[in-house]
Design an enzyme around this catalytic site. Sequence first.
Site, PDB file in Angstrom:
ATOM      1  N   ASP A   1       0.801  -1.227   0.000  1.00  0.00           N
ATOM      2  CA  ASP A   1       0.000   0.000   0.000  1.00  0.00           C
ATOM      3  C   ASP A   1       0.834   1.276   0.000  1.00  0.00           C
ATOM      4  O   ASP A   1       0.416   2.295  -0.553  1.00  0.00           O
ATOM      5  CB  ASP A   1      -0.960  -0.010   1.196  1.00  0.00           C
ATOM      6  CG  ASP A   1      -2.135  -0.962   0.970  1.00  0.00           C
ATOM      7  OD1 ASP A   1      -2.510  -1.180  -0.197  1.00  0.00           O
ATOM      8  OD2 ASP A   1      -2.681  -1.479   1.957  1.00  0.00           O
TER       9      ASP A   1
ATOM     10  N   TYR B   1      -9.604  -0.136   2.522  1.00  0.00           N
ATOM     11  CA  TYR B   1      -9.063   0.032   3.875  1.00  0.00           C
ATOM     12  C   TYR B   1      -8.719   1.474   4.201  1.00  0.00           C
ATOM     13  O   TYR B   1      -8.257   2.214   3.341  1.00  0.00           O
ATOM     14  CB  TYR B   1      -7.792  -0.808   4.063  1.00  0.00           C
ATOM     15  CG  TYR B   1      -8.083  -2.164   4.658  1.00  0.00           C
ATOM     16  CD1 TYR B   1      -8.542  -2.276   5.965  1.00  0.00           C
ATOM     17  CD2 TYR B   1      -7.921  -3.323   3.924  1.00  0.00           C
ATOM     18  CE1 TYR B   1      -8.823  -3.511   6.515  1.00  0.00           C
ATOM     19  CE2 TYR B   1      -8.205  -4.559   4.466  1.00  0.00           C
ATOM     20  CZ  TYR B   1      -8.653  -4.653   5.757  1.00  0.00           C
ATOM     21  OH  TYR B   1      -8.930  -5.869   6.302  1.00  0.00           O
TER      22      TYR B   1
END
Lengths: 549, 549
Positions: free
Chosen positions: B339, B427
């Site tokens: 990420d 997320y």
Amino acid sequence: MEKSSCIHFCFISYLVLFIVVGSWYRSTNSSLPNSTLQTPWSTSKNRIFSNSKASSVLETQAQTSIDHSAEAPHHPLDPLTVQEINKVLKWSKGDALLPRKAQVLALLNGQSHVLTVDLDSSSITSHAINSSSGYPMLSVDDILAASKVPFSNAEFNKSIAARGVPSSDLICLPPSAGWFGPNEEGKRVVKVLCYSKESTPNFYMRPIEGLVMTVDLDTLEVLKFSDTGREIPIPKSTDTDYRYTAQTKEPQMEPLNPISIEQPKGPSFRVEDGHIVKWANWVFHLKADHRAGLVISRVMVRDSENGELRDVMYKGFASEFFVPYMDLDESWYFKSYMDAGEYGLGMSALPLVPLNDCPRHSYYMDGIFATPDGNPFVQPNMICLFERYAGDISWRHSEGLLTDFQIREARPKVTLVARMAASVGNYDYIFDWEFQTDGLINVKVGLSGMLMVKGSPYHQAPNQDAMSGPLISENLIGVVHDHFVTFHLDMDIDGANNSFVNVNLVKERSLPGESPRKSYLKAKRKIAKTEKDAQIKLKLYDPSRVSYD
Amino acid sequence: MEKSSCIHFCFISYLVLFIVVGSWYRSTNSSLPNSTLQTPWSTSKNRIFSNSKASSVLETQAQTSIDHSAEAPHHPLDPLTVQEINKVLKWSKGDALLPRKAQVLALLNGQSHVLTVDLDSSSITSHAINSSSGYPMLSVDDILAASKVPFSNAEFNKSIAARGVPSSDLICLPPSAGWFGPNEEGKRVVKVLCYSKESTPNFYMRPIEGLVMTVDLDTLEVLKFSDTGREIPIPKSTDTDYRYTAQTKEPQMEPLNPISIEQPKGPSFRVEDGHIVKWANWVFHLKADHRAGLVISRVMVRDSENGELRDVMYKGFASEFFVPYMDLDESWYFKSYMDAGEYGLGMSALPLVPLNDCPRHSYYMDGIFATPDGNPFVQPNMICLFERYAGDISWRHSEGLLTDFQIREARPKVTLVARMAASVGNYDYIFDWEFQTDGLINVKVGLSGMLMVKGSPYHQAPNQDAMSGPLISENLIGVVHDHFVTFHLDMDIDGANNSFVNVNLVKERSLPGESPRKSYLKAKRKIAKTEKDAQIKLKLYDPSRVSYD
């Protein structure tokens, strides 16, 4: 605190007010079905028996043939029955209160009397006498009496004179009671240790090292005198006073502006009938307790789908706080405190200080206990209850970078905290029970106060590995020790018939050609116990909402 | 966010503004002495060599004979020298700024150009060309271009028509880039997956399971089409919309009154020159970063004795957030998100929402980044800075039960928090750097948002152990996965020449007669590494004081 002085006639009592069926008769493993008899854990029990090659047919029958649902008590000391326990669980507001009784422990002439008093009829309903005084919790009178004993002891006075310490500078206190060998069998015995309070209220940092008196609490005799520390200087008082008012140097930091929790419309919780707390989706009973400090009972949470209250916990409290020290010396080997069972966390909980111990908008609850002579005593502001907001986020999600949804959803995290702080000698233990709107209960214990230190002849450590802890200042060793806190947690998740599910992940190799993934490992779930009653539900968001003006 | 559309001429660039000597050339293990050359870890290194029976004399000499203190750079790509690093560390306010340069990565016709631009002279000082486009961070343009590719693919359109899904209901997104075997060597390749947004903004809960397109990011061709999920229904949208405004049912709990942090005189911190934060006994540099999100540099704390600033940390940031999923299926095996390195935590950090994401009195800092076409872009309110007070106690002690001292000392716990929240697809990661007045820095990561779920043909689980995660709702599997967050923490505790001390306690048996204690165990401290530079100081209290009106 009110202190009574009963020296010859040692009448030590404590009242434990209890709703007749409480945790005293209820073990943590027992199960309390609501109406019909069920056998929780029966699956695993049966499994154990069927796996046990040595178990006889008789044993197997004995475990499965008893029907407890219709049992009635036959003797005054019989444990509570299923029907009696259900009578309590079914009680609701408006029903008549069940009979209230108090248990009294009285020590008289070396004997212990255990009495049950019916508070409605003011009559004694049972009275048992034991031939010895036993080991009840230390009372304040016990401790104060023991702390005065050294000053009338010739060896003691000679020893402190040799050290050049006037007795007016000394404070003596006993670590919690213990058993110190067969010679003291059947006696209530404590060790008494002394400290210098000269020039500081922080006498814990000034131990008179090696000076130990073994004292009989019933006769107040010195059974044994020991002095192994005459060559150890009393550590200096310099910079030991921790009070703000005693600070002479400006702190080396920029001052902090006032800060607390802002609630323009006040808190969102209510306390009904003195003890029932209602907040967000939670309802529970909160009380102060002589020994445990703070007891949470009958905890229920509202179902997020249908709004019904669901059982979560029958009762929870700190059951013990065991603090053993890792030093084998004559003056240290016995230091294994039982702070709950021997001093009482509730008895040691002094009033909380508004704004410093608990934030603005806190609700304070008093403790009602009995003094050693049996009179009632009020400990004001012993528990505080407040809504906790730390600037944290309970749930959030943003969209807008890669999709057309422009979403900025964030829910601040607000919780409810019930707090109590016990000052057990040098240590302060802060107990927080924190309730979250997502159903979680956090139990937190904060440790504060001062270290229990040991005097040392050394200014600098010659061999730190050989000592029982590091030299933390000149002539002071911070003895290595543990703090074991244990909790009684009698969980009733959706009733008494619940079970744990333990899910373990194990590594497993994939088969050749099973996946294009280059690593060969995959995870596999292993469920250790039956998942029968457990349901995993998708919880997308915390439905609590906080509004702002 | 401003989006540029450069389809044929793919010019992807990003600017990383850096003070010339930054962490880019500085490994986490390196050591930066302030003026003279020192060798941290030399004691333990020497120990390793002297213990190593196989080490030759030549190797031992090579480790100890190099003097780095006078080294000068000889080549443009040489790493920073000791003298150059010290030049930065010695910089203080009022000194001229060191030359500022920017690094530009430009992709052009399948080649990657790495340029260094001198911002004072507006000239290019270096320019390297690689023959392939390589694997730079995915830009927003990369992602948006890839997400459109499926809709012009005949197989894709046929497959979604067979499922009865209109293409206007679809959102397609790529998981972070990867390498998918020798056939795709040298190409920038992503997998593209689709979701239905019909009746809900929470499309993450509605995967078009089994439909995967492998897309070349440079040519925007579909390299591979795979559909293994036609028999898997799209999970329902019922109750998936998480927005407050979309809720139709009243929450099953009592509403919460407004709550935030009260600071009648405002916060106690200052932000100087846009980035220097000063609070209580702390000073540090705070900035937004494209990749890491939030970077803390040059952290110093004021000595509680003499008031001097002491170094604590040169630089700290989240270096990666690796999220591998434990499912080997054709449509899942490649889900191993990076990420930070592939999406950028800073690029994914949308504006924080006052009062919901951060409390009242927060200070907000913007992020200044570059769009994919090289233009500057401002992300407003990307970082918030606030004083945290949760009703907690940093230190307390009460006396009065057993001694004549009537003491009620309690210090509320106030900390400073720098916060950033990255929304990386489903997320949301909340990063908190929390500074305590006692010298502790807490780095906290909160995980929020939605699960990455997998479609399933099942309403109820036939064999949960055989699946890659539990069935969390009908037709939805919560695939087992990990979140590994790693941090770059370049600590400079009292300068670069510091070391860890690892103290382990081991059990040891006492000798017969050594102690009257009945248990035979005692603890012994074992110091695993040299304690040479470490000093344990007695810290009795936190000197911070909060006043109230």
